[in-house]
Design an enzyme around this catalytic site. Sequence first.
Site, PDB file in Angstrom:
ATOM      1  N   ARG A 182       0.945  -1.142  -0.031  1.00 16.86           N
ATOM      2  CA  ARG A 182      -0.014   0.071   0.008  1.00 16.86           C
ATOM      3  C   ARG A 182       1.000   1.338  -0.009  1.00 16.86           C
ATOM      4  NH1 ARG A 182       1.907   2.079   3.941  1.00 16.86           N
ATOM      5  NH2 ARG A 182       0.739   3.838   3.465  1.00 16.86           N
ATOM      6  N   GLY A 183       0.212   2.399  -0.112  1.00 12.25           N
ATOM      7  CA  GLY A 183       0.812   3.543  -0.259  1.00 12.25           C
ATOM      8  C   GLY A 183       1.167   3.860  -2.000  1.00 12.25           C
ATOM      9  N   ALA A 184       0.816   4.991  -2.327  1.00 15.39           N
ATOM     10  CA  ALA A 184       0.796   5.323  -3.923  1.00 15.39           C
ATOM     11  C   ALA A 184       2.042   4.793  -4.459  1.00 15.39           C
ATOM     12  CB  ALA A 184       0.339   6.741  -4.222  1.00 15.39           C
ATOM     13  N   ARG A 224      -7.147  -0.523  -7.376  1.00 18.11           N
ATOM     14  CA  ARG A 224      -7.591   0.506  -6.522  1.00 18.11           C
ATOM     15  C   ARG A 224      -7.571   1.821  -7.272  1.00 18.11           C
ATOM     16  NH1 ARG A 224      -4.327   1.223  -0.985  1.00 18.11           N
ATOM     17  NH2 ARG A 224      -6.348   2.270  -0.266  1.00 18.11           N
ATOM     18  N   GLN A 227      -2.835   2.803   9.828  1.00 21.55           N
ATOM     19  CA  GLN A 227      -1.574   2.815   9.076  1.00 21.55           C
ATOM     20  C   GLN A 227      -0.743   3.759  10.249  1.00 21.55           C
ATOM     21  OE1 GLN A 227      -4.466   3.063   7.463  1.00 21.55           O
ATOM     22  NE2 GLN A 227      -4.165   2.595   5.404  1.00 21.55           N
ATOM     23  N   ASP A 284      -1.871  10.784  -2.762  1.00 24.14           N
ATOM     24  CA  ASP A 284      -2.188   9.801  -3.683  1.00 24.14           C
ATOM     25  C   ASP A 284      -2.648  10.322  -4.877  1.00 24.14           C
ATOM     26  OD1 ASP A 284      -3.006   8.567  -0.806  1.00 24.14           O
ATOM     27  OD2 ASP A 284      -2.583   6.837  -2.214  1.00 24.14           O
ATOM     28  N   ASN A 288      -5.413  12.162  -0.108  1.00 23.84           N
ATOM     29  CA  ASN A 288      -4.415  11.343   0.512  1.00 23.84           C
ATOM     30  C   ASN A 288      -5.687  10.942   1.528  1.00 23.84           C
ATOM     31  OD1 ASN A 288      -1.866  10.775   1.560  1.00 23.84           O
ATOM     32  ND2 ASN A 288      -2.343  11.879   3.109  1.00 23.84           N
ATOM     33  N   LYS A 289      -4.850  10.008   2.428  1.00 18.72           N
ATOM     34  CA  LYS A 289      -5.694   9.095   3.492  1.00 18.72           C
ATOM     35  C   LYS A 289      -6.836  10.200   4.118  1.00 18.72           C
ATOM     36  CE  LYS A 289      -5.636   5.543   3.781  1.00 18.72           C
ATOM     37  NZ  LYS A 289      -6.553   4.835   3.259  1.00 18.72           N
TER      38      LYS A 289
HETATM   39  O1  MRU Z   1      -4.945   3.167   1.716  1.00 15.16           O
HETATM   40  P1  MRU Z   1      -3.344   3.582   1.786  1.00 15.16           P
HETATM   41  O2  MRU Z   1      -2.873   2.925   2.826  1.00 15.16           O
HETATM   42  O3  MRU Z   1      -2.624   3.069   0.488  1.00 15.16           O
HETATM   43  O4  MRU Z   1      -3.185   4.979   1.852  1.00 15.16           O
HETATM   44  C1  MRU Z   1      -1.842   5.491   1.747  1.00 15.16           C
HETATM   45  C2  MRU Z   1      -1.851   7.042   1.846  1.00 15.16           C
HETATM   46  O5  MRU Z   1      -2.900   7.830   1.973  1.00 15.16           O
HETATM   47  C3  MRU Z   1      -0.525   7.820   1.940  1.00 15.16           C
HETATM   48  O6  MRU Z   1      -0.404   8.903   2.486  1.00 15.16           O
HETATM   49  C4  MRU Z   1      -0.065   7.897   0.329  1.00 15.16           C
HETATM   50  O7  MRU Z   1      -0.152   6.933  -0.589  1.00 15.16           O
HETATM   51  C5  MRU Z   1       1.321   8.483   0.161  1.00 15.16           C
HETATM   52  S1  MRU Z   1       2.500   7.196   0.435  1.00 15.16           S
HETATM   53  C6  MRU Z   1       4.029   7.789   0.108  1.00 15.16           C
END
Ligand code: MRU
Length: 349
Positions: free
Chosen positions: A44-46, A86, A194, A235, A245-246
């Site tokens: 996970r994470g962009a 996603r 997270q 994201d 973002n999250k």
């Molecule tokens: O749902 P996730 O855990 O994939 O969400 C991640 C985030 O929102 C991060 O802040 C974002 O992807 C940046 S990661 C460098």
Amino acid sequence: LRSLEWRNGCLELLDQTALPGKTEQIVCDDYRRVAEAIRRLEVRGAPAIGAAAAFGVVLGARELASESKEFWPGLLAIAEELRQTRPTAVNLFWAIDRMMSVASRYGSEAVPADIVAALEEEALAIAAEDKTVNQRISEHGAALFGGKATVLTHCNAGALATVAFGTALGVIRQAWAEGKIERVFADETRPLLQGARLTAWELMQEGIPVTLITDNMAGWVMKKKMVEAVIVGADRITLSGDVANKIGTYSVAVLAKEHNIPFYVAAPLSTFDFSIASGDDIPIEERKSDEVTSLGGRRVAPEGVAVFNPAFDVTPSSLVTAIITEYGVLKPPFTAAITELQQKKGGII
Ligand code: MRU
């Protein structure tokens, strides 16, 4: 700390759903397993999602080549399946498009094994670049800090969310190394935690002082002047500088504005969506209700309750102090700064 590694022709993922209790690897030798890992947030994470999908394309192409199946229709279908995993992080689409553009350099008469080799090389380049890009973001970001600052972050934008080093946590890592960080407040980041499970763990691994708070404590921590800056990842960032973002990031940005605290976003060029002007057009993933009705695997809400579970929100550019990229720090007015970045660097890393 590596979220993913390409080893012996397989994609090894650090299972982020098991952290911090267990450090377990998932070995993917099939693109379907990669797609599943993205859907389940095992990776996970962009930026990490983008890199994982790139290796997914390699695994898919290899399968098609070995089974002498119809290569091109098969590859297009695999790319589409990976795209469906996603919807919000644009790095996923950026990486898959980049892979497909490498494949499309080959004609229909090309030997599939040659295409697979070129795809593998491209996926490795995407992963290697992510590390360098994050180091550059981190250096630009650390330069924004003067004395010893206490900062707040939301979700996890660290090494776990990227191929290495991290974006927002990369900046914190670098600033810490330069003696500019006193402490990090990590929002726990409901519903999937997270912040509690990953950010707190990642910072503790390196001895960076971290204090965990629940999301609803951020306002009070700011009111008590316990944080001097907020830094988060992204994201998807639009041409106008709106930032997906999250979920919960928007609330933190509103609070930061109220308390006159700078709100920084750290993200690579691959997180910018130059085709979208406004954050209203960013697709926001909605996930299953049990993420909200349960806590730590135990149901906490009454059966049958209605649930809304958006995984991301959009922070309008008006609440963003600066966007830290590998090419430098963008300041308002963002449309001009982002357009200039696109014209100079768009598509070329
Ligand atoms: O749902 P996730 O855990 O994939 O969400 C991640 C985030 O929102 C991060 O802040 C974002 O992807 C940046 S990661 C460098």
